[in-house]
Design a protein around this motif. Sequence first.
Motif, mmCIF file in Angstrom:
data_model
loop_
_atom_site.group_PDB
_atom_site.id
_atom_site.type_symbol
_atom_site.label_atom_id
_atom_site.label_comp_id
_atom_site.label_asym_id
_atom_site.label_seq_id
_atom_site.Cartn_x
_atom_site.Cartn_y
_atom_site.Cartn_z
ATOM 1 N N VAL A 50 0.754 -13.891 -10.019
ATOM 2 C CA VAL A 50 2.333 -14.184 -10.085
ATOM 3 C C VAL A 50 3.122 -12.629 -10.063
ATOM 4 C CG1 VAL A 50 4.101 -14.677 -11.492
ATOM 5 C CG2 VAL A 50 2.102 -15.974 -11.503
ATOM 6 N N ALA A 54 5.516 -11.102 -6.892
ATOM 7 C CA ALA A 54 6.785 -10.623 -6.859
ATOM 8 C C ALA A 54 6.920 -9.017 -6.279
ATOM 9 C CB ALA A 54 7.337 -10.555 -8.425
ATOM 10 N N ASP A 57 6.791 -8.775 -2.660
ATOM 11 C CA ASP A 57 7.879 -8.944 -1.705
ATOM 12 C C ASP A 57 9.175 -7.845 -1.915
ATOM 13 O OD1 ASP A 57 10.328 -11.267 -0.986
ATOM 14 O OD2 ASP A 57 11.226 -10.409 -2.621
ATOM 15 N N THR A 86 18.514 -8.774 -5.792
ATOM 16 C CA THR A 86 17.332 -9.307 -6.149
ATOM 17 C C THR A 86 17.190 -9.213 -7.573
ATOM 18 O OG1 THR A 86 16.502 -9.374 -4.082
ATOM 19 C CG2 THR A 86 15.093 -10.326 -6.092
ATOM 20 N N ALA A 90 17.721 -11.453 -11.038
ATOM 21 C CA ALA A 90 16.678 -11.664 -11.828
ATOM 22 C C ALA A 90 16.789 -11.282 -13.301
ATOM 23 C CB ALA A 90 15.353 -10.944 -11.126
ATOM 24 N N ILE A 114 7.739 -20.999 -8.959
ATOM 25 C CA ILE A 114 7.201 -20.375 -7.736
ATOM 26 C C ILE A 114 7.315 -21.145 -6.614
ATOM 27 C CG2 ILE A 114 4.709 -19.695 -6.735
ATOM 28 C CD1 ILE A 114 3.893 -19.093 -9.710
ATOM 29 N N TRP A 117 10.361 -20.015 -5.158
ATOM 30 C CA TRP A 117 10.230 -18.944 -4.767
ATOM 31 C C TRP A 117 9.647 -18.789 -3.334
ATOM 32 C CZ3 TRP A 117 7.384 -15.785 -9.042
ATOM 33 C CH2 TRP A 117 7.024 -14.429 -8.950
ATOM 34 N N LEU A 140 16.449 -15.671 -4.582
ATOM 35 C CA LEU A 140 15.212 -15.343 -4.773
ATOM 36 C C LEU A 140 15.317 -14.745 -6.050
ATOM 37 C CD1 LEU A 140 11.985 -14.914 -3.706
ATOM 38 C CD2 LEU A 140 12.667 -12.818 -2.965
ATOM 39 N N THR A 144 12.635 -15.601 -9.233
ATOM 40 C CA THR A 144 11.561 -14.766 -9.789
ATOM 41 C C THR A 144 11.738 -14.514 -10.996
ATOM 42 O OG1 THR A 144 12.891 -12.773 -8.870
ATOM 43 C CG2 THR A 144 11.169 -13.755 -7.442
ATOM 44 N N ALA A 147 8.888 -14.858 -13.792
ATOM 45 C CA ALA A 147 7.748 -14.374 -14.084
ATOM 46 C C ALA A 147 7.856 -13.483 -15.624
ATOM 47 C CB ALA A 147 7.437 -13.410 -13.221
ATOM 48 N N GLU A 175 0.130 -6.384 -10.159
ATOM 49 C CA GLU A 175 1.400 -6.108 -9.850
ATOM 50 C C GLU A 175 1.151 -5.055 -8.864
ATOM 51 O OE1 GLU A 175 5.632 -5.421 -12.029
ATOM 52 O OE2 GLU A 175 3.880 -4.509 -12.691
ATOM 53 N N ALA A 205 2.553 -18.438 -2.001
ATOM 54 C CA ALA A 205 3.242 -18.646 -3.078
ATOM 55 C C ALA A 205 3.031 -20.338 -3.490
ATOM 56 C CB ALA A 205 4.704 -18.588 -2.808
#
Length: 502
Positions: A50, A54, A57, A86, A90, A114, A117, A140, A144, A147, A175, A205
């Motif tokens: 997950v 992110a 992207d 973004t 978020a 997701i 997403w 987006l 996101t 998460a 990550e 995704a």
Amino acid sequence: MTEEEVRTGQSAADSAAATLAAIGRAGGRALTRALGGPERTRVVLMLAAVLALASADASTVGASATHLRSSLHISNTDIGLLVSVTSIVAAIASLPFGVLADRVRRTWTLGAAIVLWGGAMIWSATTGSFGELLLARVFLGGVTAAAGPIVASLVGDYFPAGERGQVYGYILGGELIGAGVGFAVTGDIAALSWRAAFIVLAIPAFVLAWLMFRLPEPARGGASELVSDRKPAAPSSSARPSGETDAQRLARERSVEPDPELVLTSDPRQLSLIEATRYVLRIRTNIVLIAASACGYYFLAGVQTFGIEFTTKQYGIDQALASLLLLVVGAGAVVGVLAGGAIGDLLLHRGYLNGRILVAALAATAAVILFAPAIFTRSALTAVAFLTLAALAVSAQNPPLDAARLDIMVPLLWGRAEGVRTLLRAAAQALAPLLFGAVSDYVFGGGRSGLQWTFALMLLPLAAGAYFLFTGLSTYPRDVATAAAAPRTRSRFELMTLSPTE
């Protein structure tokens, strides 16, 4: 080519495939042993995926910067805006997702997010103008946001307290791997088509969403923790109150007094979002950890967005080589998250209550010292050595800090506390690409020297983060003790909600 040569070539190919398959199986078994069993491995890999999605992207926008500028006729400031918007959306959306994380089935909520997403990524790939791409990034950012709060809440309920630093290391490693994929893989794809780069990210995704829907929901408060099959539970676990973490046990054994004004006397689930926000922002260590985290992520967001461009201009190399060098740097960062979480847990197990905070503070200080020479050297080989060590240091602070945040907060506030942290951290993270781009363009005149001096200036927030962490050494024990005072109250609330058959 003769028939014999064809058979020989086919045999060699089959042998190579079998060897790779054997290596893959051996690696899978080793990973399963390291993570403590198949079920724990499944959870860790999914939560890591997950965060990887992110991060990939966000990195793809930076890796595609040159091609986005030429295709859409935009500037560095516009590239920064694409990433910033973004993160800003978020940040705002993380608060309602924090509420949901404390009150609804988290795995299903994250799976649904997701799916949206993936749809947003496809939308990004089909836009025809900068304005439309910006709108797609706004959507987006909204989805996101799920998460951060949900992953934090799930980690707290899936894994024993004494292992959370190490587990966070594995998850945050995902990550970083995602960032590497964004820089290297989708960045190279973007050299052919930036639209294809977004499509490539959309496909996994939907697969990840399907897997997330199938993940079992853990009981809140750690009642269904996944205990490692490699070793028994910590010796202290049988002698401590239910739900008490190792840090809280140490605070109790050393008679650390809680803050009477912050000990909860009401059911945390009944607190409104505003009340919960006020409460978590009154915890001094939480403020310290949020500030330090914001400073670190601020700098990393700038690196994600402009790292490829800075590397190519500063060291005189092409994008393919720059991507390769950044993969080496990323490998150092992966080592950092794995080591930081494990060392913090080790110090805690050996009785050092402030172990997790100390590891983060020392790592943050080392990162500032190591980044400086990398920014000013013109040698790619010299730079990659310093950058690798700096990336190791800056990433090593995150797992122990994430684990420490769970120690100073009662379980039924984990989601909302993480939502508040994500809001404030993401606000700083969102400003970074825009400020990096604007300072480079308008303060230092753009070009190679503009980015160089911008990166040098932005070391100041990184240094501030290290300072904040050292102040946290004095506040952390009391805030841990305050959280430890809550379990008896919390257990009464849970008993009140049990059905007669339970």
